[in-house]
Scaffold this motif. Structure first.
Motif, PDB file in Angstrom:
ATOM      1  N   PRO A  35      22.732 -29.287  27.393  1.00 52.23           N
ATOM      2  CA  PRO A  35      21.878 -28.284  28.048  1.00 52.23           C
ATOM      3  C   PRO A  35      21.632 -28.563  29.526  1.00 52.23           C
ATOM      4  O   PRO A  35      21.561 -27.625  30.324  1.00 52.23           O
ATOM      5  CB  PRO A  35      20.576 -28.339  27.238  1.00 52.23           C
ATOM      6  N   VAL A  36      21.490 -29.820  29.898  1.00 52.94           N
ATOM      7  CA  VAL A  36      21.240 -30.141  31.306  1.00 52.94           C
ATOM      8  C   VAL A  36      22.466 -29.824  32.144  1.00 52.94           C
ATOM      9  O   VAL A  36      22.374 -29.193  33.207  1.00 52.94           O
ATOM     10  CB  VAL A  36      20.841 -31.627  31.471  1.00 52.94           C
ATOM     11  N   VAL A  37      23.628 -30.252  31.678  1.00 50.66           N
ATOM     12  CA  VAL A  37      24.855 -29.994  32.428  1.00 50.66           C
ATOM     13  C   VAL A  37      25.151 -28.502  32.477  1.00 50.66           C
ATOM     14  O   VAL A  37      25.581 -27.969  33.512  1.00 50.66           O
ATOM     15  CB  VAL A  37      26.039 -30.764  31.816  1.00 50.66           C
ATOM     16  N   ALA A  38      24.917 -27.800  31.375  1.00 45.00           N
ATOM     17  CA  ALA A  38      25.136 -26.355  31.354  1.00 45.00           C
ATOM     18  C   ALA A  38      24.247 -25.654  32.375  1.00 45.00           C
ATOM     19  O   ALA A  38      24.687 -24.740  33.088  1.00 45.00           O
ATOM     20  CB  ALA A  38      24.862 -25.810  29.949  1.00 45.00           C
ATOM     21  N   ARG A  39      22.993 -26.083  32.461  1.00 39.65           N
ATOM     22  CA  ARG A  39      22.069 -25.475  33.429  1.00 39.65           C
ATOM     23  C   ARG A  39      22.518 -25.761  34.860  1.00 39.65           C
ATOM     24  O   ARG A  39      22.506 -24.865  35.717  1.00 39.65           O
ATOM     25  CB  ARG A  39      20.653 -26.008  33.200  1.00 39.65           C
ATOM     26  N   LEU A  40      22.915 -27.005  35.134  1.00 37.71           N
ATOM     27  CA  LEU A  40      23.339 -27.354  36.488  1.00 37.71           C
ATOM     28  C   LEU A  40      24.631 -26.640  36.864  1.00 37.71           C
ATOM     29  O   LEU A  40      24.823 -26.267  38.023  1.00 37.71           O
ATOM     30  CB  LEU A  40      23.526 -28.863  36.606  1.00 37.71           C
ATOM     31  N   ALA A  41      25.516 -26.460  35.896  1.00 36.66           N
ATOM     32  CA  ALA A  41      26.767 -25.754  36.172  1.00 36.66           C
ATOM     33  C   ALA A  41      26.499 -24.315  36.594  1.00 36.66           C
ATOM     34  O   ALA A  41      27.232 -23.746  37.405  1.00 36.66           O
ATOM     35  CB  ALA A  41      27.672 -25.794  34.943  1.00 36.66           C
ATOM     36  N   ARG A  42      25.437 -23.723  36.040  1.00 36.79           N
ATOM     37  CA  ARG A  42      25.066 -22.364  36.437  1.00 36.79           C
ATOM     38  C   ARG A  42      24.329 -22.365  37.779  1.00 36.79           C
ATOM     39  O   ARG A  42      24.654 -21.587  38.684  1.00 36.79           O
ATOM     40  CB  ARG A  42      24.165 -21.728  35.372  1.00 36.79           C
ATOM     41  N   THR A  43      23.346 -23.245  37.908  1.00 35.36           N
ATOM     42  CA  THR A  43      22.507 -23.267  39.105  1.00 35.36           C
ATOM     43  C   THR A  43      23.307 -23.631  40.354  1.00 35.36           C
ATOM     44  O   THR A  43      23.085 -23.086  41.432  1.00 35.36           O
ATOM     45  CB  THR A  43      21.357 -24.269  38.928  1.00 35.36           C
ATOM     46  N   HIS A  44      24.237 -24.575  40.191  1.00 35.32           N
ATOM     47  CA  HIS A  44      25.015 -25.054  41.336  1.00 35.32           C
ATOM     48  C   HIS A  44      26.479 -24.649  41.214  1.00 35.32           C
ATOM     49  O   HIS A  44      27.374 -25.397  41.612  1.00 35.32           O
ATOM     50  CB  HIS A  44      24.891 -26.581  41.443  1.00 35.32           C
ATOM     51  N   ARG A  45      26.716 -23.453  40.687  1.00 36.34           N
ATOM     52  CA  ARG A  45      28.092 -23.003  40.482  1.00 36.34           C
ATOM     53  C   ARG A  45      28.841 -22.833  41.797  1.00 36.34           C
ATOM     54  O   ARG A  45      30.076 -22.805  41.816  1.00 36.34           O
ATOM     55  CB  ARG A  45      28.108 -21.677  39.710  1.00 36.34           C
ATOM     56  N   GLY A  46      28.098 -22.722  42.910  1.00 37.61           N
ATOM     57  CA  GLY A  46      28.747 -22.550  44.200  1.00 37.61           C
ATOM     58  C   GLY A  46      29.203 -23.837  44.857  1.00 37.61           C
ATOM     59  O   GLY A  46      29.862 -23.812  45.899  1.00 37.61           O
ATOM     60  N   VAL A  47      28.879 -24.980  44.256  1.00 36.89           N
ATOM     61  CA  VAL A  47      29.291 -26.268  44.820  1.00 36.89           C
ATOM     62  C   VAL A  47      30.707 -26.592  44.364  1.00 36.89           C
ATOM     63  O   VAL A  47      30.971 -26.708  43.167  1.00 36.89           O
ATOM     64  CB  VAL A  47      28.324 -27.392  44.403  1.00 36.89           C
ATOM     65  N   ARG A  48      31.615 -26.720  45.299  1.00 38.14           N
ATOM     66  CA  ARG A  48      33.006 -27.039  45.001  1.00 38.14           C
ATOM     67  C   ARG A  48      33.375 -28.375  45.640  1.00 38.14           C
ATOM     68  O   ARG A  48      32.807 -28.755  46.671  1.00 38.14           O
ATOM     69  CB  ARG A  48      33.938 -25.933  45.518  1.00 38.14           C
TER      70      ARG A  48
END
Length: 299
Positions: free
Chosen positions: A95-108
């Motif tokens: 759940p933590v990684v899933a949330r961060l993947a959404r919140t910071h999806r713009g970080v490449r």
């Protein structure tokens, strides 16, 4: 020379290229009035790359003899060649990684294609505080580098490895670099040409860790930026195991083995997970005093 790039929806310039900068005053990579500047010593000569958001687009402008080289690589430097294939499925498992993947999806993850400039910084970061490392890095760039082409006077092109390889240890001593790190840096500089010719992060890691004074931490710090390796984990880091354990398991303290076990479900993107945790500021609770600042120059 100008190139117009079209980033994906939600792309975050600062969060992506910020991984290339050693603080706001990095002499080789920094934001100036909303534009990110990155300098390089290219096969065609020194260059500076300016990345600016213009509406939905990203404008990449090159300066200097190596302008064409940096503009051709601009999408990689900006993280636009970063391959997220399979990460969404892996992230969904926690759940933590899933949330961060959404919140910071713009970080490449950027990929500069240059090994030695990041190696210079990584060696100087070994076993010292961030402030000590930055002071040494900044001083060495200004001693051995050169002013960058373009309109920003505070920018410098990274040093030529040959100049550092030829410098005796005592030249680096006044910058706060003790003999162990100085010798490591000089050895690496002497084989910089071979390091730059590595085909991928696997070959680069093998060659780097074969050099005395360079271990898995330093190699991971280098290949994550030079090749955009999303799986590179900085084993041996002072803070990273605790951050990973706290974020993923609620454990305030951990060693490298525990960190790697927690990251195992994200194989192929373990370094990306660490980057997202850092972007979210998910550090473990602090205990004990901070590492003191020291000055090797007076020893």
């Amino acid at each position: 020379m100008l190139r117009v790039l079209t980033p994906p929806l939600g792309y975050h310039l600062a969060g992506s290229v910020g991984l290339l900068s050693m603080g706001r005053h990095d002499p080789c990579a920094r934001f100036v009035e909303g534009t990110f500047w990155w300098t390089a010593r290219t096969p065609d000569g020194p260059a500076a790359l300016a990345l600016t958001r213009v509406g939905p687009d990203l404008h990449a402008e090159g300066h200097g003899p190596g302008a064409a080289w940096v503009v051709e690589r601009a999408d990689a430097v900006a993280g636009l060649r970063d391959d997220l294939t399979g990460f969404a499925e892996l992230a969904a498992a926690h759940p933590v990684v899933a949330r961060l993947a959404r919140t910071h999806r713009g970080v490449r993850l950027p990929a500069t294609g240059q090994v030695f400039p990041r190696l210079l910084r990584a060696v100087l970061e070994q076993k010292v505080t961030g402030k000590e490392a930055y002071q040494a890095y900044s001083a060495i760039v200004r001693k051995f580098g050169a002013p960058a082409p373009g309109p920003v006077p505070a920018l410098w092109v990274p040093p030529d490895p040959a100049d550092i390889a030829a410098a005796p240890y005592w030249v680096l001593h006044p910058f706060g670099v003790e003999q162990r790190r100085a010798d490591t840096l000089r050895r690496a500089a002497s084989v910089a040409d071979r390091l730059e010719r590595c085909a991928d992060s696997v070959e680069a890691t093998a060659r780097l860790t074969a050099l005395p004074g360079i271990g898995p931490w330093t190699a991971a710090e280098v290949v994550r930026v030079a090749y955009g390796d999303p799986d590179a984990v900085s084993v041996g880091d002072y803070h990273l195991p605790n951050m990973v354990a706290w974020a993923l398991a609620g454990e305030p303290r951990a060693d490298d083995a525990r960190m790697l076990a927690l990251l195992a479900p994200f194989a192929g993107h373990r370094g990306r997970v660490c980057t997202l945790l850092a972007a979210a500021g998910m550090g473990a609770p602090r205990r004990g005093p901070r590492m003191p600042l020291r000055s090797f120059a007076g020893y």
